[in-house]
Design a protein around this motif. Structure first.
Motif, PDB file in Angstrom:
ATOM      1  N   MET A 283      28.843  34.630  29.637  1.00  0.00           N
ATOM      2  CA  MET A 283      29.512  35.663  30.212  1.00  0.00           C
ATOM      3  C   MET A 283      28.720  36.450  31.551  1.00  0.00           C
ATOM      4  SD  MET A 283      30.145  37.832  26.249  1.00  0.00           S
ATOM      5  CE  MET A 283      28.707  39.127  27.216  1.00  0.00           C
ATOM      6  N   PHE A 284      27.603  36.445  31.745  1.00  0.00           N
ATOM      7  CA  PHE A 284      26.842  36.599  33.117  1.00  0.00           C
ATOM      8  C   PHE A 284      26.965  35.597  34.677  1.00  0.00           C
ATOM      9  CE2 PHE A 284      24.514  39.411  29.883  1.00  0.00           C
ATOM     10  CZ  PHE A 284      24.516  40.489  30.180  1.00  0.00           C
ATOM     11  N   ALA A 285      26.565  34.837  33.607  1.00  0.00           N
ATOM     12  CA  ALA A 285      27.084  33.531  34.634  1.00  0.00           C
ATOM     13  C   ALA A 285      28.440  33.567  35.605  1.00  0.00           C
ATOM     14  CB  ALA A 285      26.697  32.376  34.277  1.00  0.00           C
ATOM     15  N   VAL A 286      28.830  33.291  34.658  1.00  0.00           N
ATOM     16  CA  VAL A 286      30.762  33.372  35.211  1.00  0.00           C
ATOM     17  C   VAL A 286      31.298  34.838  36.404  1.00  0.00           C
ATOM     18  CG1 VAL A 286      33.299  34.289  35.117  1.00  0.00           C
ATOM     19  CG2 VAL A 286      32.013  32.339  33.348  1.00  0.00           C
ATOM     20  N   PRO A 287      31.182  36.004  36.114  1.00  0.00           N
ATOM     21  CA  PRO A 287      31.346  37.237  37.714  1.00  0.00           C
ATOM     22  C   PRO A 287      30.310  36.704  38.326  1.00  0.00           C
ATOM     23  CG  PRO A 287      30.255  38.169  35.102  1.00  0.00           C
ATOM     24  CD  PRO A 287      30.429  36.356  35.351  1.00  0.00           C
ATOM     25  N   LEU A 288      28.476  35.831  37.848  1.00  0.00           N
ATOM     26  CA  LEU A 288      27.839  35.925  39.338  1.00  0.00           C
ATOM     27  C   LEU A 288      28.570  34.766  40.444  1.00  0.00           C
ATOM     28  CD1 LEU A 288      24.150  36.561  37.649  1.00  0.00           C
ATOM     29  CD2 LEU A 288      25.252  37.561  39.390  1.00  0.00           C
ATOM     30  N   VAL A 289      28.598  33.639  39.159  1.00  0.00           N
ATOM     31  CA  VAL A 289      29.408  32.388  40.036  1.00  0.00           C
ATOM     32  C   VAL A 289      30.680  33.200  41.273  1.00  0.00           C
ATOM     33  CG1 VAL A 289      30.451  30.209  40.319  1.00  0.00           C
ATOM     34  CG2 VAL A 289      28.914  30.599  39.343  1.00  0.00           C
TER      35      VAL A 289
ATOM     36  N   ARG B 277      33.113  34.152  46.515  1.00  0.00           N
ATOM     37  CA  ARG B 277      34.289  34.953  47.239  1.00  0.00           C
ATOM     38  C   ARG B 277      33.400  35.283  48.963  1.00  0.00           C
ATOM     39  NH1 ARG B 277      35.147  38.442  42.748  1.00  0.00           N
ATOM     40  NH2 ARG B 277      32.864  39.977  43.432  1.00  0.00           N
ATOM     41  N   ASP B 278      31.866  35.662  48.733  1.00  0.00           N
ATOM     42  CA  ASP B 278      30.193  35.921  49.513  1.00  0.00           C
ATOM     43  C   ASP B 278      30.698  34.763  50.398  1.00  0.00           C
ATOM     44  OD1 ASP B 278      30.085  38.113  48.874  1.00  0.00           O
ATOM     45  OD2 ASP B 278      28.521  37.575  47.515  1.00  0.00           O
ATOM     46  N   LEU B 279      30.840  33.560  49.864  1.00  0.00           N
ATOM     47  CA  LEU B 279      30.474  32.342  50.336  1.00  0.00           C
ATOM     48  C   LEU B 279      31.608  31.930  51.280  1.00  0.00           C
ATOM     49  CD1 LEU B 279      28.796  29.440  48.482  1.00  0.00           C
ATOM     50  CD2 LEU B 279      27.961  30.274  50.295  1.00  0.00           C
ATOM     51  N   GLU B 280      33.327  32.657  51.033  1.00  0.00           N
ATOM     52  CA  GLU B 280      34.623  32.106  51.159  1.00  0.00           C
ATOM     53  C   GLU B 280      34.372  33.219  52.801  1.00  0.00           C
ATOM     54  OE1 GLU B 280      37.163  33.078  48.402  1.00  0.00           O
ATOM     55  OE2 GLU B 280      36.886  31.349  47.262  1.00  0.00           O
ATOM     56  N   ARG B 281      33.732  34.582  52.496  1.00  0.00           N
ATOM     57  CA  ARG B 281      33.762  35.323  53.654  1.00  0.00           C
ATOM     58  C   ARG B 281      32.457  34.864  55.319  1.00  0.00           C
ATOM     59  NH1 ARG B 281      32.483  40.539  49.994  1.00  0.00           N
ATOM     60  NH2 ARG B 281      34.747  40.880  49.062  1.00  0.00           N
ATOM     61  N   LYS B 282      31.361  33.958  54.469  1.00  0.00           N
ATOM     62  CA  LYS B 282      31.066  33.686  55.538  1.00  0.00           C
ATOM     63  C   LYS B 282      31.420  32.630  56.278  1.00  0.00           C
ATOM     64  CE  LYS B 282      26.365  35.377  53.741  1.00  0.00           C
ATOM     65  NZ  LYS B 282      25.420  34.675  53.238  1.00  0.00           N
TER      66      LYS B 282
END
Length: 85
Positions: A21-27, A32-37
């Motif tokens: 439950m915690f890992a999925v949102p973090l991934v 998203r951050d990598l795509e933006r960069k």
């Protein structure tokens, strides 16, 4: 039940689902951050040009407001003077 069996039950019923439950949102956030960069951010030159244009417009508006205030004060001064139109 042996302690290793209890550990396995607890691991599979609580630890792994809660971790998931915690890992999925973090991934997802990292993706998203990598795509933006990788897509590149906004061009800074364009932003600086827009900022310079906005500054010019603000300066022009300040000049117009000053001019309007001077005109209004002249009208008020004329009204206060006796015999002036």
């Amino acid at each position: 039940m042996a302690p290793s069996e209890i550990f396995a039950v607890v691991l599979f019923t609580f630890v792994i689902p809660v971790g998931w439950m915690f890992a999925v949102p973090l991934v997802k956030k990292w993706r998203r951050d990598l795509e933006r960069k990788s897509a590149g951010g906004p061009d800074l030159e364009v932003l600086y040009q827009e900022l310079a244009q906005l500054r010019e417009r603000v300066l022009e508006l300040e000049e117009r407001v000053d001019f309007a205030e001077r005109l209004m004060s002249q009208v008020r001064d004329r009204e206060r003077l006796p015999g002036a139109r």
